[in-house]
Write an enzyme that holds these catalytic residues in place. Structure first.
Site, PDB file in Angstrom:
ATOM      1  N   SER A  66      18.367  -4.599  38.679  1.00 25.42           N
ATOM      2  CA  SER A  66      19.049  -5.748  38.068  1.00 25.42           C
ATOM      3  C   SER A  66      20.525  -5.549  37.813  1.00 25.42           C
ATOM      4  O   SER A  66      21.274  -6.512  37.721  1.00 25.42           O
ATOM      5  CB  SER A  66      18.382  -6.113  36.744  1.00 25.42           C
ATOM      6  OG  SER A  66      18.578  -5.098  35.798  1.00 25.42           O
ATOM      7  N   ASP A 116      22.051  -8.952  25.723  1.00 24.18           N
ATOM      8  CA  ASP A 116      20.719  -9.145  25.179  1.00 24.18           C
ATOM      9  C   ASP A 116      20.233  -7.768  24.723  1.00 24.18           C
ATOM     10  O   ASP A 116      21.042  -6.865  24.570  1.00 24.18           O
ATOM     11  CB  ASP A 116      19.776  -9.803  26.201  1.00 24.18           C
ATOM     12  CG  ASP A 116      19.719  -9.052  27.529  1.00 24.18           C
ATOM     13  OD1 ASP A 116      19.975  -7.833  27.544  1.00 24.18           O
ATOM     14  OD2 ASP A 116      19.421  -9.697  28.557  1.00 24.18           O
ATOM     15  N   HIS A 166      20.873  -5.579  28.329  1.00 23.29           N
ATOM     16  CA  HIS A 166      22.020  -5.648  29.231  1.00 23.29           C
ATOM     17  C   HIS A 166      23.330  -5.706  28.457  1.00 23.29           C
ATOM     18  O   HIS A 166      23.446  -6.457  27.493  1.00 23.29           O
ATOM     19  CB  HIS A 166      21.923  -6.891  30.127  1.00 23.29           C
ATOM     20  CG  HIS A 166      20.687  -6.927  30.961  1.00 23.29           C
ATOM     21  ND1 HIS A 166      19.539  -7.567  30.561  1.00 23.29           N
ATOM     22  CD2 HIS A 166      20.416  -6.398  32.174  1.00 23.29           C
ATOM     23  CE1 HIS A 166      18.613  -7.435  31.496  1.00 23.29           C
ATOM     24  NE2 HIS A 166      19.125  -6.736  32.479  1.00 23.29           N
TER      25      HIS A 166
END
Length: 718
Positions: A402, A693, A696
């Site tokens: 990601s 968050d 991240h």
């Protein structure tokens, strides 16, 4: 970019949510009408009735670990039941005077008497919608029917055809399904909302329920109870996700549940008229649970808006684990975790509805699945840099997870996406979610800009890619992927092998555009970045049980390094010559891991930090070996462990104020789908936060980490 791309730390939280069901259960044996006898009990559906089948399949949706089973048997006996003790399947079997516990059909230790008196075919997290089952990797209702057919064959071999026919026709059947479809597949994920509105989606669910009931009837079942949906919006999890700051019940899901119940009840009436020799009973639990939640003290409870495990707002499945605090006064709570009732609550609900299905105590189903998502931390930079020896870099090519996925997961069937608000809060003109796990740009973009190639690195799977996009590089990365093949399989994402296959396809496209010689130049002169391994350590090894049955941390990190080596050799074989490989950060200090494994004070988790350091040491050594083996290539190990450690430990030094939680919601657990438009707000001062968050980093944090790492490693690529 890739060397300049500040390595990342990907932390995935499979925030696995299991789903919950509220079913009817009873303690005392009931008297059956007309002195009827019930030879066996069979249950189908989801977690409310799954007594452990999911323990024997490869899925995230399990609960065979403490504190589940806290009050089961002699205490502290997790069995795969989502409760502190017994669940409705067990209560129903006892109520019908069949046996005390209903075993799961997949239990390899089943005895003859277990089979003759009934089993559970249910699989936690399943639903009427086939997509629900595919996403969760659980047994669909079709799979459960196939198991039932297999069961019938076993019984016939034991007792003959006539007795088998009697057992099948006289037994009671319970179906509990649909909650996962509504709460997760429809409202939580985007796929079905592209095809259906809530009216047409509930039509689909009812049609699937009808198919199952018709098939079950054809197999001989004649006494079938079908559980409707409860007031899903009043579950603790849904209050947290969609109930706003005050965590009120979510009307959206309650209305959907009522709509489905009306349609299901009507369909059951129709089937009852078609099958005159059968008894099909709709079991309405919406009113019962509503009254129980609204008038908790009436039923002897004190707490109805949160669970007993942890904070009670999010914890379920893997989040409700042996490190979680649990309430001592469980009899005061309706919910055990944030989705499943306590044993006491099951009993009370059951006693209220036991008359619905003559002798068969129906079962109310209440479920919730919260999916996990994963996360990453990487390094990024803003300004372009001067490359050694006047080198030029024609393209940037990114692989991995990601931290480098600029949107590939938007185009595959996986839960791991972030193409919704508030992601992209500061991207472009603002509020532009693109599939990047950040409030703005991510390292892939910064790297392309650093190398003066382009401002944004597009995802390879974007159907709107232009010629220039391909010639200057793309991202093949897929969020939630890892070195371990099981990591990719569980998350339903593109493995590194899949990414290499796409890279081969990409090379063919380049060849068609610019010819062989230019393609060879682009491939050999480009910079490649690989970010992987974080999901393997944080999720596949520490969160899930499968790999720990085969490996310890040392042998598992050996396995990871061997997979990394294989990928890098294959990438070299395809022409790559400038390859940067990110190590792991101090995973234990990511907000999610603090919450999950840092205890009451949310300290850094030493277990994961030590695992990260062990892997990094082995990976660095292997990269040195590859560098010597392939002297015409540059393999660069990018150490971000020390950089992120300093950033977290000395927050103010870098201009931050908060490093132990994210900017979205509470910052302790929210990531991906839990960080959504209905989250409890986002911080206005994002520049003060290291994390966007709970997993991240913010764009600002990416830039700082990148600048530190790139300065140390840029020369190593040339």
């Amino acid at each position: 970019m890739f060397f300049c791309e500040v390595p990342f730390s990907q932390l995935f939280l499979a925030i696995l949510w299991s789903f919950s069901t509220i079913i009817i259960s009873l303690v005392s044996v009931v008297s059956l009408p007309n002195n009827e006898s019930v030879p066996a009990l069979f249950v189908f559906g989801d977690s409310i009735l799954d007594t452990g089948n999911n323990d024997y399949i490869e899925t995230f949706f399990k609960c065979n670990f403490p504190p589940y089973g806290e009050d089961f048997g002699g205490g502290n006996q997790p069995t795969g039941r989502f409760s502190n003790g017994l669940i409705p399947s067990d209560f129903l079997a006892a109520e019908l005077k069949i046996k005390k516990l209903l075993p799961p059909y997949l239990d390899p230790n089943l005895k003859r008497e277990d089979l003759l008196t009934g089993v559970s075919f249910a699989s936690g997290a399943s639903g009427y919608d086939p997509l629900t089952n595919n996403i969760a990797l659980v047994l669909s209702l079709s799979d459960q029917l196939d198991k039932f057919k297999e069961y019938k064959t076993k019984i016939q071999d034991m007792v003959g055809e006539n007795t088998t026919t009697t057992i099948i026709s006289k037994s009671i059947y319970i179906l509990s399904s649909g909650s996962n479809d509504i709460t997760n597949t429809f409202f939580l994920l985007p796929f079905r909302r592209l095809q259906y509105n809530i009216s047409t989606y509930t039509d689909l669910m009812v049609s699937k329920a009808k198919e199952f009931l018709e098939d079950l009837y054809e197999l001989g079942a004649r006494r079938i109870g079908i559980v409707g949906l409860p007031n899903l919006g009043c579950l603790p999890s849904q209050r947290t996700l969609r109930g706003g700051f005050n965590r009120t019940c979510s009307d959206l899901e309650n209305q959907a549940a009522m709509l489905f119940n009306n349609k299901l009840s009507s369909q059951i009436d129709i089937l009852g008229k078609n099958f005159t020799d059968a008894k099909l009973v709709y079991l309405d639990i919406y009113k019962i649970l509503s009254d129980m939640v609204q008038n908790a003290t009436k039923y002897g409870f004190e707490v109805a808006d949160k669970g007993c495990c942890g904070t009670g707002y999010f914890e379920v499945g893997g989040l409700c684990n042996f490190l979680s605090q649990i309430c001592s006064n469980r009899s005061n709570y309706i919910f055990w975790d944030s989705f499943h009732p306590t044993e006491k609550a099951y009993n009370i609900i059951s006693s209220e509805v036991n008359t619905m299905f003559f002798s068969e105590v129906p079962s109310p189903q209440l479920f919730i699945v919260i999916v996990w998502s994963f996360s990453t931390i990487i390094i990024s930079l803003v300004s372009a840099v001067r490359l050694p020896n006047n080198e030029s870099v024609p393209a940037v090519i990114a692989f991995g997870d990601s931290i480098l996925d600029t949107g590939n997961n938007d185009y595959i069937n996986t839960l791991f996406k972030s193409n919704f608000r508030p992601y992209g809060k500061d991207f472009g003109g603002g509020n532009q979610p693109t599939g990047r796990f950040s409030n703005g740009l991510i390292p892939s973009d910064f790297l392309a800009a650093i190398l003066d190639i382009k401002k944004l690195l597009p995802p390879y799977l974007d159907p709107n890619l232009k010629r220039h996009d391909l010639l200057t590089g793309v991202s093949f990365a897929s969020a939630a992927s890892g070195y371990d093949p099981q990591t990719n399989k569980i998350a339903s994402v593109l493995s590194l092998s899949d990414q290499l296959e796409n890279f081969k396809e990409y090379k063919t496209k380049l060849h068609d555009m610019v010819g062989e010689n230019t393609t060879t130049t682009i491939i050999s002169k480009s910079v490649y970045l690989l970010s992987s391994g974080n999901n393997d350590i944080a999720n596949t090894f520490f969160t899930l049980p499968f790999r720990r049955l085969q490996y310890n941390v040392s042998t598992y990190t050996d396995f990871m390094v061997s997979q990394a080596t294989k990928f890098l050799q294959n990438l070299y074989g395809l022409g790559a010559r400038k390859i940067g490989v990110l190590g792991l950060p101090n995973l234990g200090c990511v907000p999610s891991q603090r919450t999950l494994r840092g205890g009451l004070h949310r300290k850094c988790s030493e277990r994961e930090n030590q695992a990260s350091m062990l892997f990094n040491k082995k990976l660095s050594c292997q990269i040195d070996i590859l560098g010597k083996k392939y002297p015409d290539a540059k393999f660069v190990y990018l150490d971000i462990y020390s950089v992120l450690s300093d950033l977290v430990q000395n927050t103010t030094k870098y201009g931050f104020e908060v490093a132990d939680k994210g900017c979205c919601g509470s910052g302790n657990l929210e990531v991906s789908i839990l960080c959504n438009p209905l989250s409890l707000g986002i911080c206005s001062n994002r520049s003060n936060y290291v994390f966007w968050d709970s997993f991240h980093p913010t764009e600002k944090a990416y830039q700082i980490i990148t600048s530190q790492v790139f300065d140390k490693n840029v020369d190593k690529f040339f």
